[in-house]
Design an enzyme around this catalytic site. Sequence first.
Site, PDB file in Angstrom:
ATOM      1  N   HIS A  89       1.785   6.423  31.842  1.00  0.00           N
ATOM      2  CA  HIS A  89       0.388   6.004  31.989  1.00  0.00           C
ATOM      3  C   HIS A  89      -0.091   5.995  33.442  1.00  0.00           C
ATOM      4  O   HIS A  89      -1.236   5.643  33.703  1.00  0.00           O
ATOM      5  CB  HIS A  89       0.180   4.622  31.374  1.00  0.00           C
ATOM      6  CG  HIS A  89       0.476   4.589  29.915  1.00  0.00           C
ATOM      7  ND1 HIS A  89      -0.432   4.970  28.954  1.00  0.00           N
ATOM      8  CD2 HIS A  89       1.604   4.251  29.249  1.00  0.00           C
ATOM      9  CE1 HIS A  89       0.119   4.853  27.762  1.00  0.00           C
ATOM     10  NE2 HIS A  89       1.361   4.414  27.910  1.00  0.00           N
TER      11      HIS A  89
ATOM     12  N   LYS B 193      -0.872  12.577  28.047  1.00  0.00           N
ATOM     13  CA  LYS B 193      -1.834  11.497  28.322  1.00  0.00           C
ATOM     14  C   LYS B 193      -2.857  11.972  29.346  1.00  0.00           C
ATOM     15  O   LYS B 193      -3.665  12.828  28.996  1.00  0.00           O
ATOM     16  CB  LYS B 193      -1.067  10.240  28.689  1.00  0.00           C
ATOM     17  CG  LYS B 193      -0.386   9.713  27.417  1.00  0.00           C
ATOM     18  CD  LYS B 193       0.553   8.578  27.565  1.00  0.00           C
ATOM     19  CE  LYS B 193       1.039   8.199  26.171  1.00  0.00           C
ATOM     20  NZ  LYS B 193       2.410   7.720  26.156  1.00  0.00           N
TER      21      LYS B 193
ATOM     22  N   SER C 262       2.551  -0.087  28.774  1.00  0.00           N
ATOM     23  CA  SER C 262       1.620   0.611  27.892  1.00  0.00           C
ATOM     24  C   SER C 262       0.736  -0.311  27.060  1.00  0.00           C
ATOM     25  O   SER C 262      -0.359   0.082  26.692  1.00  0.00           O
ATOM     26  CB  SER C 262       2.380   1.583  26.981  1.00  0.00           C
ATOM     27  OG  SER C 262       3.423   0.939  26.308  1.00  0.00           O
TER      28      SER C 262
HETATM   29  C1  PLP Z   1       3.538   7.755  25.225  1.00  0.00           C
HETATM   30  C2  PLP Z   1       4.719   7.219  25.951  1.00  0.00           C
HETATM   31  C3  PLP Z   1       5.963   7.850  25.870  1.00  0.00           C
HETATM   32  C4  PLP Z   1       6.212   8.987  24.920  1.00  0.00           C
HETATM   33  O1  PLP Z   1       5.647  10.155  25.347  1.00  0.00           O
HETATM   34  P1  PLP Z   1       5.308  11.287  24.245  1.00  0.00           P
HETATM   35  O2  PLP Z   1       5.155  12.522  25.029  1.00  0.00           O
HETATM   36  O3  PLP Z   1       4.072  10.843  23.571  1.00  0.00           O
HETATM   37  O4  PLP Z   1       6.489  11.330  23.308  1.00  0.00           O
HETATM   38  C5  PLP Z   1       6.990   7.368  26.640  1.00  0.00           C
HETATM   39  N1  PLP Z   1       6.824   6.289  27.431  1.00  0.00           N
HETATM   40  C6  PLP Z   1       5.651   5.644  27.519  1.00  0.00           C
HETATM   41  C7  PLP Z   1       5.521   4.454  28.409  1.00  0.00           C
HETATM   42  C8  PLP Z   1       4.577   6.075  26.768  1.00  0.00           C
HETATM   43  O5  PLP Z   1       3.418   5.418  26.813  1.00  0.00           O
END
Ligand code: PLP
Length: 385
Positions: A207, A239, A179
């Site tokens: 992602h 996302k 990330s």
């Molecule tokens: C954003 C993210 C999460 C968390 O997801 P949410 O739905 O925002 O709680 C978990 N793992 C990764 C790699 C992320 O980027």
Amino acid sequence: MSLQNKLSALVKQKKAQGLFRQREIMNGPQGINITIDNRQYLSFCSNDYLGLANDTDLIEALKQASDKFGLGSGAAHLITGHSQLHHDLEQALAAHVQRESAVIFSTGYMANLGLLTSLCQKGDVILGDKLNHASLVDGSLFSDADFKRYHHNNMDHLELNLKKHSEKNCFVVTDGVFSMDGDIANMQSIMQLANENDATVIVDDAHGLGVLGEKGGGICELFGLKENNSPIIMGTLGKAVGVFGAFIAGSKDLIDYLIQTARPYVYTTAMPSCLAAASLVSLDKIHKENWRRDHLQELILEFKTRCQSLGLELLESNTPIQPIILGDEATALKWSERLREKGLLVKAIRPPTVPKGTARLRVTLSAAHSQQDIRQLTQALGELV
Ligand SMILES: *Cc1c(COP(=O)(O)O)cnc(C)c1O
């Protein structure tokens, strides 16, 4: 010292270190053009990679579903919170990532916590990539298993650890797309090593889902990892999908087991059904609208080419996450501030989110951006070099 004095000293210290974080107050929808304090910015800091977070079809689906299913789900999934729309979404998600079954969680953080604490038990070993997302780290720490980290994407170090713990039940846990760096896990080798050593692989595709693979199936589609010998997948809906929530996909038995045992699933209110309806429409678009991924790839290439000619230090990333490494916190903050003065929003990412000495600007690109937006950003970056 009283608690109040302690807290005030800690806040002061954060400020002195340049590590104090503040929330922007947004006045309008997420998108590439956002308004903060009555000022418009061109934004390069959302995870809305496909430009779906404010899509009219998704919003329409949400409205129609809320007319029919109301707003609050009112209960946990195992009581009366699980609607037909949740059920349909789970099936659509399983099909999208080519797994037998899937279960929705309210957030990705909870999904990772639930998965790791349910699945990894006392006597087991979790081998996690050093750059895994905080939710994977926390899930690993909160589980009863032993938790070891291997060097980032370093297959020799992973193999060494697998051999060292060969008598134990091992789980290899990795981000699909990292990330903060934007690089992709070496899934082919991870799967091979795991299969040779009887380990189970868990991949967090927060992602990658929607972005990677010809149909947006994510990291597993990209590497052709189908049902047999395939990893357990965690994906998020907040996302590229543009909505909210998360899911885990795998075998039917795995999903049934999680529904019984994952505490962040059992003991929480189900996400509102109307959000599931919006996600369903989003998945359909992700599947059909290849142009979003194609355009995004063109933008990534354009951005990288322009940065390279400016002599900026980028990382090995071909994903929409394009960090510009600047080193110390002050420089990263200064660059971010300068861009902001020009109406460009790019966040500085500092320790502890990234290792010390690697403070950076984290540029994220979206299919909603145009080539002109990329030119505007790189031109402004050129003036800072
Ligand atoms: C954003 C993210 C999460 C968390 O997801 P949410 O739905 O925002 O709680 C978990 N793992 C990764 C790699 C992320 O980027």
